[in-house]
Design an enzyme around this catalytic site. Structure first.
Site, PDB file in Angstrom:
ATOM      1  N   ALA A 266      30.862  45.618  33.098  1.00  0.00           N
ATOM      2  CA  ALA A 266      30.305  45.758  31.758  1.00  0.00           C
ATOM      3  C   ALA A 266      30.748  47.093  31.170  1.00  0.00           C
ATOM      4  O   ALA A 266      31.093  48.026  31.890  1.00  0.00           O
ATOM      5  CB  ALA A 266      28.782  45.683  31.798  1.00  0.00           C
TER       6      ALA A 266
ATOM      7  N   GLY B 116      29.595  43.346  36.266  1.00  0.00           N
ATOM      8  CA  GLY B 116      29.450  42.197  35.388  1.00  0.00           C
ATOM      9  C   GLY B 116      30.620  41.235  35.478  1.00  0.00           C
ATOM     10  O   GLY B 116      30.471  40.033  35.199  1.00  0.00           O
TER      11      GLY B 116
ATOM     12  N   GLU C 115      29.818  39.056  38.357  1.00  0.00           N
ATOM     13  CA  GLU C 115      28.743  38.148  37.940  1.00  0.00           C
ATOM     14  C   GLU C 115      29.290  37.032  37.048  1.00  0.00           C
ATOM     15  O   GLU C 115      28.806  35.899  37.096  1.00  0.00           O
ATOM     16  CB  GLU C 115      27.648  38.947  37.234  1.00  0.00           C
TER      17      GLU C 115
ATOM     18  N   GLU D 210      26.285  48.532  40.737  1.00  0.00           N
ATOM     19  CA  GLU D 210      25.135  48.991  39.946  1.00  0.00           C
ATOM     20  C   GLU D 210      24.305  50.047  40.671  1.00  0.00           C
ATOM     21  O   GLU D 210      23.713  50.935  40.035  1.00  0.00           O
ATOM     22  CB  GLU D 210      24.254  47.799  39.566  1.00  0.00           C
TER      23      GLU D 210
END
Length: 259
Positions: free
Chosen positions: A66, A110, A113, A133
């Site tokens: 992200a 991300g 994911e 993270e």
């Protein structure tokens, strides 16, 4: 689609969707997420598309995560409000047709994911995976604990989430994070090969297989078996189901029409 960050090409039943932000290692910002969701919503209703291949542009990354700079200034309340809206990860996971993720280079945070929300993952030898993270004092918030644990087991999911380490393509293949491993640069060809094999079959059947497997992940075994039975009966009652059985009896190739 007039999207700048997401490219779309459709040919012979296969849609190739490319995240096109290579200068930022295809990092997911609001624009990319919005455009990607719009593209998948459009493809869901297209009769000329049976299978989707998702990839990242450039030589270095599928998706490197992200865009942290985008949410760094948000308050907790602002971030909670963002999470109230439908997210791209859910748009992919709920997409009714098969999605094959072709992965090279960095597939982190991300990005990992996003790959987890797809149905089948193909990686080349350059692929690197991680849930970083924990390094930011955060935890995964888009499937990096839930989908990951269902795919590789709780031990490996905890290892990735707690250590914040990066694993290579061979290790990702060993633990079941990816289903196929190719030599460098071979990921897209393998993904296209798989997609081409799927396009031979009825779109009705492809959707029902995907739906049935999803039931397996979300239900108790007895409930899942009951759901599978009903989905089989739905396939059996379809025009393509009748055509497929009749073609087998008559020793000819079936002519599927998607109904």
């Amino acid at each position: 689609m007039n999207a700048r960050n997401v490219l779309l090409a459709v040919d012979d039943g296969i849609a190739e969707v490319t995240i096109n932000r290579p200068d930022k290692l295809n990092a997911l910002n609001e624009s990319v997420r919005s455009e990607l969701t719009e593209v998948f919503d459009d493809l869901a209703g297209r009769d000329d598309v049976k299978v989707v291949v998702l990839q990242g542009a450039g030589e270095k990354a599928f998706v490197a995560g992200a865009d942290v700079s985008e949410f760094a200034a948000r308050s907790p309340e602002e971030q909670r409000e963002v999470y109230r809206h439908r997210r791209v990860y859910d748009a992919l996971a709920e997409f009714p047709k098969p999605v094959i993720c072709a992965i090279h280079g960095f597939c982190l945070g991300g990005g990992n994911e996003l790959a987890l929300a797809c149905d089948i993952r193909v990686a080349d030898s350059t692929a690197r995976f991680g849930q970083f993270e924990v390094r930011l004092g955060l935890i995964p918030g888009a499937g990096g604990t839930q989908r990951l644990a269902r795919l590789v087991g709780p031990g490996q999911a905890l290892r990735m989430g707690l250590c914040g380490d990066m694993i290579d393509a061979a290790e990702a293949y060993r633990i079941g994070l990816v289903e196929f491993l190719t030599e460098q640069g071979g990921h897209l060809a393998k993904a296209r090969e798989l997609a081409s094999r799927m396009t031979r079959w009825s779109l009705v059947t492809l959707k029902l297989v995907k739906k049935a497997v999803r039931e397996a992940l979300e239900r108790h075994l007895s409930d899942g078996l009951a759901a599978e039975k009903e989905l089989f009966l739905e396939a059996f009652a379809s025009e393509d189901g009748r055509e497929g059985v009749q073609a087998f009896v008559e020793k000819r190739r079936p002519r599927f029409i998607g109904r």
